[in-house]
Design a protein around this motif. Structure first.
Motif, mmCIF file in Angstrom:
data_model
loop_
_atom_site.group_PDB
_atom_site.id
_atom_site.type_symbol
_atom_site.label_atom_id
_atom_site.label_comp_id
_atom_site.label_asym_id
_atom_site.label_seq_id
_atom_site.Cartn_x
_atom_site.Cartn_y
_atom_site.Cartn_z
ATOM 1 N N ASP A 58 0.808 -1.217 0.000
ATOM 2 C CA ASP A 58 0.000 0.000 0.000
ATOM 3 C C ASP A 58 0.847 1.275 0.000
ATOM 4 O O ASP A 58 0.320 2.368 -0.162
ATOM 5 N N ALA A 59 2.153 1.145 0.170
ATOM 6 C CA ALA A 59 3.044 2.304 0.189
ATOM 7 C C ALA A 59 3.660 2.491 -1.192
ATOM 8 O O ALA A 59 4.254 1.573 -1.757
ATOM 9 N N LYS A 60 3.492 3.695 -1.745
ATOM 10 C CA LYS A 60 4.025 3.986 -3.068
ATOM 11 C C LYS A 60 4.243 5.479 -3.214
ATOM 12 O O LYS A 60 3.654 6.278 -2.480
ATOM 13 N N VAL A 61 5.115 5.831 -4.145
ATOM 14 C CA VAL A 61 5.354 7.233 -4.477
ATOM 15 C C VAL A 61 5.157 7.407 -5.979
ATOM 16 O O VAL A 61 5.285 6.452 -6.753
ATOM 17 N N ARG A 62 4.830 8.626 -6.369
ATOM 18 C CA ARG A 62 4.629 8.921 -7.792
ATOM 19 C C ARG A 62 5.948 8.806 -8.550
ATOM 20 O O ARG A 62 7.002 9.125 -8.015
ATOM 21 N N ILE A 63 5.840 8.347 -9.778
ATOM 22 C CA ILE A 63 6.999 8.306 -10.665
ATOM 23 C C ILE A 63 6.703 9.167 -11.883
ATOM 24 O O ILE A 63 5.542 9.462 -12.190
ATOM 25 N N TYR A 64 7.749 9.579 -12.561
ATOM 26 C CA TYR A 64 7.646 10.467 -13.706
ATOM 27 C C TYR A 64 8.507 9.919 -14.841
ATOM 28 O O TYR A 64 9.618 9.440 -14.592
ATOM 29 N N ASP A 65 8.018 10.000 -16.052
ATOM 30 C CA ASP A 65 8.831 9.622 -17.197
ATOM 31 C C ASP A 65 9.940 10.650 -17.359
ATOM 32 O O ASP A 65 9.734 11.848 -17.108
ATOM 33 N N VAL A 66 11.123 10.195 -17.774
ATOM 34 C CA VAL A 66 12.291 11.062 -17.901
ATOM 35 C C VAL A 66 12.815 11.025 -19.323
ATOM 36 O O VAL A 66 12.847 9.968 -19.960
ATOM 37 N N LEU A 67 13.254 12.178 -19.790
ATOM 38 C CA LEU A 67 13.877 12.320 -21.096
ATOM 39 C C LEU A 67 15.086 13.223 -20.917
ATOM 40 O O LEU A 67 15.019 14.196 -20.164
ATOM 41 N N VAL A 68 16.199 12.884 -21.560
ATOM 42 C CA VAL A 68 17.387 13.731 -21.519
ATOM 43 C C VAL A 68 17.687 14.171 -22.947
ATOM 44 O O VAL A 68 17.757 13.344 -23.858
ATOM 45 N N ARG A 69 17.832 15.482 -23.114
ATOM 46 C CA ARG A 69 18.095 16.035 -24.440
ATOM 47 C C ARG A 69 19.149 17.120 -24.321
ATOM 48 O O ARG A 69 18.947 18.114 -23.625
ATOM 49 N N GLY A 70 20.277 16.908 -24.977
ATOM 50 C CA GLY A 70 21.329 17.917 -24.987
ATOM 51 C C GLY A 70 21.783 18.338 -23.608
ATOM 52 O O GLY A 70 22.042 19.514 -23.371
ATOM 53 N N GLY A 71 21.867 17.406 -22.680
ATOM 54 C CA GLY A 71 22.305 17.716 -21.329
ATOM 55 C C GLY A 71 21.217 18.254 -20.430
ATOM 56 O O GLY A 71 21.454 18.548 -19.260
ATOM 57 N N GLU A 72 20.009 18.388 -20.952
ATOM 58 C CA GLU A 72 18.889 18.890 -20.163
ATOM 59 C C GLU A 72 17.984 17.732 -19.762
ATOM 60 O O GLU A 72 17.678 16.864 -20.572
ATOM 61 N N ILE A 73 17.554 17.730 -18.496
ATOM 62 C CA ILE A 73 16.659 16.702 -17.984
ATOM 63 C C ILE A 73 15.237 17.227 -18.064
ATOM 64 O O ILE A 73 14.939 18.316 -17.576
ATOM 65 N N LEU A 74 14.371 16.437 -18.683
ATOM 66 C CA LEU A 74 12.953 16.775 -18.774
ATOM 67 C C LEU A 74 12.166 15.639 -18.133
ATOM 68 O O LEU A 74 12.556 14.473 -18.239
ATOM 69 N N ILE A 75 11.073 15.978 -17.454
ATOM 70 C CA ILE A 75 10.197 14.940 -16.927
ATOM 71 C C ILE A 75 8.784 15.166 -17.420
ATOM 72 O O ILE A 75 8.422 16.266 -17.812
ATOM 73 N N ALA A 76 8.017 14.101 -17.411
ATOM 74 C CA ALA A 76 6.630 14.181 -17.884
ATOM 75 C C ALA A 76 5.850 15.099 -16.972
ATOM 76 O O ALA A 76 5.902 14.976 -15.758
ATOM 77 N N ALA A 77 5.117 15.994 -17.575
ATOM 78 C CA ALA A 77 4.312 16.950 -16.812
ATOM 79 C C ALA A 77 3.189 16.258 -16.072
ATOM 80 O O ALA A 77 2.774 16.697 -15.017
ATOM 81 N N SER A 78 2.693 15.159 -16.615
ATOM 82 C CA SER A 78 1.643 14.412 -15.933
ATOM 83 C C SER A 78 2.277 13.181 -15.288
ATOM 84 O O SER A 78 2.726 12.284 -15.963
ATOM 85 N N ASP A 79 2.302 13.179 -13.967
ATOM 86 C CA ASP A 79 2.910 12.069 -13.254
ATOM 87 C C ASP A 79 1.892 10.946 -13.085
ATOM 88 O O ASP A 79 0.726 11.111 -13.352
ATOM 89 N N ARG A 80 2.381 9.801 -12.653
ATOM 90 C CA ARG A 80 1.481 8.670 -12.445
ATOM 91 C C ARG A 80 1.770 8.004 -11.131
ATOM 92 O O ARG A 80 2.900 8.025 -10.652
ATOM 93 N N VAL A 81 0.740 7.454 -10.547
ATOM 94 C CA VAL A 81 0.879 6.743 -9.284
ATOM 95 C C VAL A 81 0.767 5.252 -9.591
ATOM 96 O O VAL A 81 -0.157 4.836 -10.289
ATOM 97 N N PRO A 82 1.705 4.445 -9.111
ATOM 98 C CA PRO A 82 1.627 3.011 -9.367
ATOM 99 C C PRO A 82 0.299 2.425 -8.895
ATOM 100 O O PRO A 82 -0.235 2.827 -7.868
ATOM 101 N N GLY A 83 -0.202 1.492 -9.651
ATOM 102 C CA GLY A 83 -1.414 0.796 -9.266
ATOM 103 C C GLY A 83 -2.703 1.555 -9.518
ATOM 104 O O GLY A 83 -3.760 1.148 -9.091
ATOM 105 N N ARG A 84 -2.606 2.662 -10.246
ATOM 106 C CA ARG A 84 -3.825 3.422 -10.569
ATOM 107 C C ARG A 84 -3.989 3.553 -12.056
ATOM 108 O O ARG A 84 -3.126 3.516 -12.816
#
Length: 114
Positions: A88-114
């Motif tokens: 029952d314990a979980k934290v949100r995860i975010y998709d990650v993309l790296v482009r030209g030395g810059e880290i980008l994450i998905a603006a819409s996060d997701r919660v496991p199991g939902r």
């Protein structure tokens, strides 16, 4: 790390140079602190706050893909956000993309199991 073109879901959050010697950083996305953690060359992003006692996960020990809360050692898998000890314990995860030395994450996060 993923290389490629971002779409509208991804927002820039940091540069690769922001990662510390352990391959970690914390960024603020709205009201949420997000931990960036590099494991075996792959960058992962997950909610930085442990749901148990609010510990900052990025400060904890990393064992394989399990990041342990520094307060009570609850582990969270950086790939899934799930705690193997407590389903029952979980934290949100975010998709990650790296482009030209810059880290980008998905603006819409997701919660496991939902």
């Amino acid at each position: 790390m993923d290389e490629g073109q971002p779409d509208g879901r991804f927002i820039p959050v940091a540069r690769l140079t922001a990662l510390d010697a352990r391959g970690r950083a914390v960024v603020q996305v709205g009201d949420t602190r997000v931990a960036l953690v590099r494991v075996d060359g792959q960058l992962h992003a997950l909610e930085d706050t442990c749901p148990h006692r609010g510990g900052s996960l990025h400060e904890g020990d990393l064992e394989g893909t399990l990041l342990h809360c520094p307060l009570h050692a609850w582990p969270f898998d950086v790939r899934t956000g799930l705690c193997p000890w407590r389903p029952d314990a979980k934290v949100r995860i975010y998709d990650v993309l790296v482009r030209g030395g810059e880290i980008l994450i998905a603006a819409s996060d997701r919660v496991p199991g939902r």
